[in-house]
Design an enzyme around this catalytic site. Structure first.
Site, PDB file in Angstrom:
ATOM      1  N   ARG A 176       0.830  -1.215   0.000  1.00 21.26           N
ATOM      2  CA  ARG A 176       0.000   0.000   0.000  1.00 21.26           C
ATOM      3  C   ARG A 176       0.865   1.267   0.000  1.00 21.26           C
ATOM      4  O   ARG A 176       0.518   2.251   0.649  1.00 21.26           O
ATOM      5  CB  ARG A 176      -0.977   0.036   1.167  1.00 21.26           C
ATOM      6  CG  ARG A 176      -1.693  -1.259   1.456  1.00 21.26           C
ATOM      7  CD  ARG A 176      -2.553  -1.716   0.320  1.00 21.26           C
ATOM      8  NE  ARG A 176      -3.170  -3.021   0.619  1.00 21.26           N
ATOM      9  CZ  ARG A 176      -3.805  -3.751  -0.285  1.00 21.26           C
ATOM     10  NH1 ARG A 176      -3.903  -3.334  -1.535  1.00 21.26           N
ATOM     11  NH2 ARG A 176      -4.342  -4.893   0.040  1.00 21.26           N
ATOM     12  N   GLU A 303      -5.822 -12.169   8.622  1.00 23.19           N
ATOM     13  CA  GLU A 303      -5.480 -12.215   7.194  1.00 23.19           C
ATOM     14  C   GLU A 303      -4.329 -13.184   6.919  1.00 23.19           C
ATOM     15  O   GLU A 303      -3.376 -12.852   6.216  1.00 23.19           O
ATOM     16  CB  GLU A 303      -5.146 -10.798   6.691  1.00 23.19           C
ATOM     17  CG  GLU A 303      -6.322  -9.836   6.866  1.00 23.19           C
ATOM     18  CD  GLU A 303      -6.077  -8.445   6.302  1.00 23.19           C
ATOM     19  OE1 GLU A 303      -4.912  -8.035   6.227  1.00 23.19           O
ATOM     20  OE2 GLU A 303      -7.060  -7.800   5.944  1.00 23.19           O
ATOM     21  N   ARG A 354     -17.990  -8.860  10.066  1.00 24.60           N
ATOM     22  CA  ARG A 354     -16.583  -8.615  10.370  1.00 24.60           C
ATOM     23  C   ARG A 354     -16.414  -7.493  11.391  1.00 24.60           C
ATOM     24  O   ARG A 354     -15.468  -7.494  12.173  1.00 24.60           O
ATOM     25  CB  ARG A 354     -15.849  -8.265   9.077  1.00 24.60           C
ATOM     26  CG  ARG A 354     -14.471  -7.693   9.298  1.00 24.60           C
ATOM     27  CD  ARG A 354     -13.727  -7.627   7.994  1.00 24.60           C
ATOM     28  NE  ARG A 354     -12.610  -6.706   8.055  1.00 24.60           N
ATOM     29  CZ  ARG A 354     -11.904  -6.333   6.990  1.00 24.60           C
ATOM     30  NH1 ARG A 354     -12.214  -6.809   5.800  1.00 24.60           N
ATOM     31  NH2 ARG A 354     -10.902  -5.500   7.104  1.00 24.60           N
ATOM     32  N   ASP A 383     -11.920  -1.091   8.000  1.00 26.66           N
ATOM     33  CA  ASP A 383     -10.576  -0.959   7.444  1.00 26.66           C
ATOM     34  C   ASP A 383     -10.384   0.371   6.713  1.00 26.66           C
ATOM     35  O   ASP A 383     -10.419   0.411   5.494  1.00 26.66           O
ATOM     36  CB  ASP A 383     -10.322  -2.127   6.467  1.00 26.66           C
ATOM     37  CG  ASP A 383      -8.847  -2.296   6.153  1.00 26.66           C
ATOM     38  OD1 ASP A 383      -8.026  -1.671   6.824  1.00 26.66           O
ATOM     39  OD2 ASP A 383      -8.533  -3.058   5.217  1.00 26.66           O
ATOM     40  N   GLU A 411      -4.780   4.339   0.987  1.00 27.72           N
ATOM     41  CA  GLU A 411      -5.108   3.030   0.405  1.00 27.72           C
ATOM     42  C   GLU A 411      -6.502   2.975  -0.220  1.00 27.72           C
ATOM     43  O   GLU A 411      -6.649   2.604  -1.378  1.00 27.72           O
ATOM     44  CB  GLU A 411      -4.977   1.955   1.496  1.00 27.72           C
ATOM     45  CG  GLU A 411      -5.404   0.593   1.018  1.00 27.72           C
ATOM     46  CD  GLU A 411      -5.382  -0.461   2.123  1.00 27.72           C
ATOM     47  OE1 GLU A 411      -4.925  -0.159   3.245  1.00 27.72           O
ATOM     48  OE2 GLU A 411      -5.839  -1.581   1.848  1.00 27.72           O
ATOM     49  N   TRP A 560     -14.386 -11.635   2.923  1.00 23.47           N
ATOM     50  CA  TRP A 560     -13.663 -10.480   3.470  1.00 23.47           C
ATOM     51  C   TRP A 560     -14.555  -9.623   4.370  1.00 23.47           C
ATOM     52  O   TRP A 560     -14.073  -8.820   5.150  1.00 23.47           O
ATOM     53  CB  TRP A 560     -13.059  -9.626   2.342  1.00 23.47           C
ATOM     54  CG  TRP A 560     -11.956 -10.364   1.664  1.00 23.47           C
ATOM     55  CD1 TRP A 560     -12.046 -11.053   0.490  1.00 23.47           C
ATOM     56  CD2 TRP A 560     -10.613 -10.548   2.130  1.00 23.47           C
ATOM     57  NE1 TRP A 560     -10.842 -11.645   0.193  1.00 23.47           N
ATOM     58  CE2 TRP A 560      -9.942 -11.346   1.178  1.00 23.47           C
ATOM     59  CE3 TRP A 560      -9.904 -10.116   3.242  1.00 23.47           C
ATOM     60  CZ2 TRP A 560      -8.598 -11.734   1.320  1.00 23.47           C
ATOM     61  CZ3 TRP A 560      -8.569 -10.489   3.389  1.00 23.47           C
ATOM     62  CH2 TRP A 560      -7.932 -11.289   2.441  1.00 23.47           C
TER      63      TRP A 560
END
Ligand code: GCU
Length: 843
Positions: A176, A303, A354, A383, A411, A560
């Site tokens: 990133r 992850e 999540r 995120d 990002e 995800w």
């Protein structure tokens, strides 16, 4: 010579690369050296310590600002008489030694400074050496902004932890990172022969109060610990030490099994005595080389990273393994709260979420972390999205020290190709009141340690500078790094005031420059939110690929967990306790009640907390779907003003920074239209609901490339469909290198702007020319990969979609417009559409 004189006459600096960031020390018009003290007196004797750095920085800065050089007198040689007219810099203790009496420095804390410019002896004093250096930078910042007023005040940091994280890999790439390869690593080792960039980075960080840097990626490679790399890290630490910036490293939890020099184990169980000894040995070895090492940063069980859960140990047991090894050396263990299972989340289960992960994984662990451990929490539960509510974990952990994790590297927010000034976004979280125990509990007071009486806490930002001269890849993005340091020092500061300090330091004092950059920057995050993802639905980028261009579909139906749950009628995550995932219930009662109820949830987080019909009305009165349409048009419209606002600064900003910035702002204006159309097309198609203003899917000024007369060009169905106008583009035929697309224009005679939408893939630099009526309007190359610093795409999609505009083109009715595209490598000169725009119209 002539041109040099001319430049001087108009007061323009020569081309600037951006390498000095905000520490340019450019001459200030009304700076008068006659008022300056005679000497700089450096009080402390620590060789290569921050006070020495402060003295030489003062010398350098004053010589730039005033064009006047001052002597530095070092501790070994100064006499009291030298201090009569001087800038005295040092610690309070050394000051007392030198002058026989302690100075009056009200409430000075660690890393804080006292700055007093009222007498003939300017005092810049710190409780420690680092503080003195910060005071020197503050003094220079004032002067460089043309502020010569007399001041006497103390400034203390709000929190002791003010770190940056670099996600640099040992091979020199940066996860990133959008500003070129690593300044720290290449080929598996530390770049010990190019320490200059590290010194420059250390200066920049110290000048904004950052006191530690973790240099390698949180997705860590165990070979950071080899003998050669420990020595290399020692060199990095030696380079950062004079600036008071301590070095830390990220660890791979499974390192004991990686067959390094310290012996290979068959386990990485944090409670295994051999594992404990192994880490103690590693830690002792590191501290032998870097006695002031800041500590470790650990990403575990997230992850795909290994962690303590493999052995049924808790996250706290995992964290304490390292904290205990660091404790005798005074180091800090930072454990990331970014823990979730990216393999097994299942969207078809309505209650899975999540966002719940952090609090769930840390349940029962509050108070179980060692005193020198700190939990680093991303600002939102998912995120680094364009808008998220504050993470509830800030309120859950009350007997554990915490820090907030911000992301300077953009990002999900345009990867430095889009101007997005982030401090206003960060402030929404820092200023948020979590109402723990029904009392005021601002996130900023929790992380400072104040709210829950913690001994430490603070800030970390993922920065990811690279070897590019602009550091981050874009001149304007540096306001985010500057703003980060300033907010970590004082989170009550006003983002616009911080920005304006940065503008003066970076671009000078011209009011027109101030106005334009302030306007654009302050409008940038709202605009970006508008043309990407609204109402709390998240950024709507491609989460499976580069996190850059539009791809709303990619959010759903994968583990995800960045889901939108969009179907034909409805959209949003139901995170209520009553009907949904229960996430809202993770907040303290008062906040939970606000989010649980649709009528009290703010519009900008509606779809974060609730699953609603597209036709649901917002507090604003608009429906959800119409808000999407309107916001996307409004956001893109704001971005259209950026290039013109910037162009008004030609001649007021040096040519290099002017041109490089103009390129990016122009690109952003084009890409914001790609975003606008993709998101609007997608939800228009899904919902079947027309735009009340008739704009979506209706583009009267466009000529679709696939409708033109094609020679050696063929139609290509783009996926995702919404990233091409009318789903279809054209590419050169497989057996040809040059194609042409032409059409006869039917517009009235007049002057138009001509926009061309094409796709710029990496792996090739196609060449294009555009002619109208036989006259060449433009020629360009598909070379974004050389000009933009982000990970481009090898497909025709929302990442590669690019728009170029030629302004003020004279067109006669009946003129033939022709585009010639020459393929190169894997890039088949793709073309989407051409817009013939009456002046003032954008389509
Ligand atoms: C994001 C990012 C990853 C990174 C991760 C993290 O998911 O895309 O590249 O590793 O955050 O913060 O650990």
């Amino acid at each position: 010579m002539r041109s040099l004189l001319l430049l001087a006459a108009v007061g323009l600096a020569a081309a600037e690369t951006g390498i000095d960031g905000w520490l340019r020390y450019a001459p200030v018009p009304n700076a008068n050296a006659s008022g300056l003290p005679i000497n700089i007196v450096s009080l402390n004797a620590t060789a290569n310590g921050p006070v020495h750095a402060a003295a030489s920085e003062l010398q350098k800065g004053l010589s730039g600002i005033f064009n006047h050089s001052l002597n530095v007198i070092y501790p070994t040689s100064y006499q009291l008489s030298d201090t009569a007219s001087s800038i005295v810099v040092g610690t309070v203790a050394e000051y007392a030694n030198a002058f026989g009496a302690a100075p009056k420095t009200p409430q000075l804390e660690n890393d804080g400074y006292f700055l007093n410019t009222t007498g003939s002896r300017v005092q810049i004093l710190g409780r420690n050496e680092r503080g003195a250096l910060y005071g020197a930078f503050q003094y220079l910042s004032m002067l460089a902004q043309g502020n010569f007023s007399e001041v006497a005040y103390t400034s203390n940091p709000d929190a002791p932890i003010r770190w940056v994280n670099q996600w640099d890999n040992l091979d020199g790439s940066i996860e990133r990172g959008y500003g070129g390869p690593s300044i720290f690593f290449s080929n598996g080792t530390v770049k010990i022969n190019s320490l200059d960039r590290m010194t420059q980075y250390a200066r920049l960080l110290a000048s904004i109060g950052v006191n530690a840097i973790v240099v390698n990626n949180v997705n860590a490679n165990a070979s950071i610990l080899t003998t050669q790399n420990v020595e290399g890290l020692g060199k990095i630490a030696d380079t950062f030490r004079p600036y008071g910036v301590r070095v830390g490293i990220s660890l791979n939890f499974a390192s004991p099994t990686a067959n390094l020099v310290y012996g290979n184990l068959s386990t990485f169980d944090p409670l295994d005595s051999e594992v404990i000894d192994w880490w103690q040995n590693v830690t002792d070895t590191l501290y032998a080389r870097i006695p002031d090492m800041a500590g470790y940063l650990v990403k575990a069980n997230s992850e795909g990273q290994p962690g303590p859960l493999t052995y049924n140990r808790t996250l706290a047991e995992g964290a304490n393994l390292f904290a205990n090894a660091l404790e005798p050396h005074g180091g800090i263990l930072v454990f990331r709260a970014f823990v979730y299972d990216s393999q097994h989340l299942n969207e078809s289960v309505w209650t899975q979420d999540r966002a719940n992960a952090a609090v769930e994984f840390f349940t029962g662990l509050d108070g179980k972390f060692a005193e020198n451990a700190l939990v680093q929490i991303k600002y939102g539960p998912i995120d680094f999205q364009v808008r998220e509510p504050a993470s509830p974990l800030f309120a859950y952990l009350r007997n554990t020290s915490t820090a907030i994790e911000l992301e300077v590297t953009q990002e999900y927010l345009g990867q430095q190709n889009h101007l997005v000034y982030l401090p206003p976004l960060w402030k929404t979280v820092l200023d948020f009141d979590l109402r723990a125990n029904h009392s005021k509990s601002l996130v900023r007071d929790i992380i400072s340690g104040e709210r829950f009486n913690r001994p430490m806490g603070g800030y970390a930002a993922v920065v990811n500078v690279g070897t590019n001269n602009t550091w981050l890849g874009s001149h304007l993005s540096m306001s985010n790094l500057y703003g980060y340091g300033r907010l970590a020092w004082d989170p009550t500061s006003d983002p616009q005031a911080i920005l304006q300090d940065w503008i003066r330091l970076t671009f000078g004092l011209d009011p027109a420059v101030m106005r334009a950059i302030t306007n654009m920057s302050m409008a940038s995050w709202p605009a970006y939110e508008n043309y990407t993802g609204n109402l709390g639905i998240q950024t709507l980028t491609d989460i499976l690929y580069t996190h850059y261009g539009p791809n709303p579909q990619s959010q759903d139906n994968n583990p995800w967990g960045q889901w939108t749950r969009a179907d034909h009628d409805s959209i949003g995550m139901d995170r209520t306790v009553a009907n949904g995932t229960g996430f809202a219930g993770q907040y303290p009662d008062e906040v939970a009640a606000v989010y649980e109820n649709i009528s009290t949830t703010p519009d900008n987080l509606l779809l974060w907390f609730h699953h609603v019909n597209y036709t649901t009305r917002l507090h604003s009165g608009e429906t959800v779907i119409q808000h999407f349409y309107n916001a996307h048009y409004a956001g893109a419209e704001t971005a259209q003003t950026f290039p013109t606002q910037w162009e008004a600064l030609q001649g007021k900003v040096d040519a290099q920074r002017y041109n490089e910035t103009l390129f990016r702002l122009t690109y952003q204006a084009g890409h914001s239209i790609v975003w606008r159309d993709a998101i609007n097309n997608f939800y228009h198609n899904l919902s079947g609901i027309a735009d009340a203003q008739g704009r979506v899917g209706n583009h009267p000024h466009r000529i679709e490339a696939e409708t033109m007369n094609l020679t050696n060009y063929e139609r290509y169905t783009v996926s995702p469909f919404e990233t091409a106008s009318n789903v279809t583009a054209i590419v050169t035929s497989a057996n040809a290198t040059t194609g042409t697309a032409s059409t006869r224009l039917t517009v009235q005679n007049g002057t138009y702007n001509v926009a061309v939408n094409y796709y710029d893939l990496y792996g090739g630099k196609a060449q294009y020319t555009l002619t109208i009526g036989g006259r060449q309007v433009g020629a360009w190359s598909g070379n974004n990969e050389d000009r933009l610093g982000n990970t481009p795409s090898i497909y025709l999609d929302g990442h590669s979609a690019t728009r170029i505009t030629f302004r003020n083109v004279t067109i006669r009715r009946g003129d033939v417009l022709e585009v010639t595209g020459k393929a190169d490598g894997v890039e088949p000169a793709p073309l989407d559409y051409i817009s013939i725009l009456p002046l003032g119209v954008v389509d």
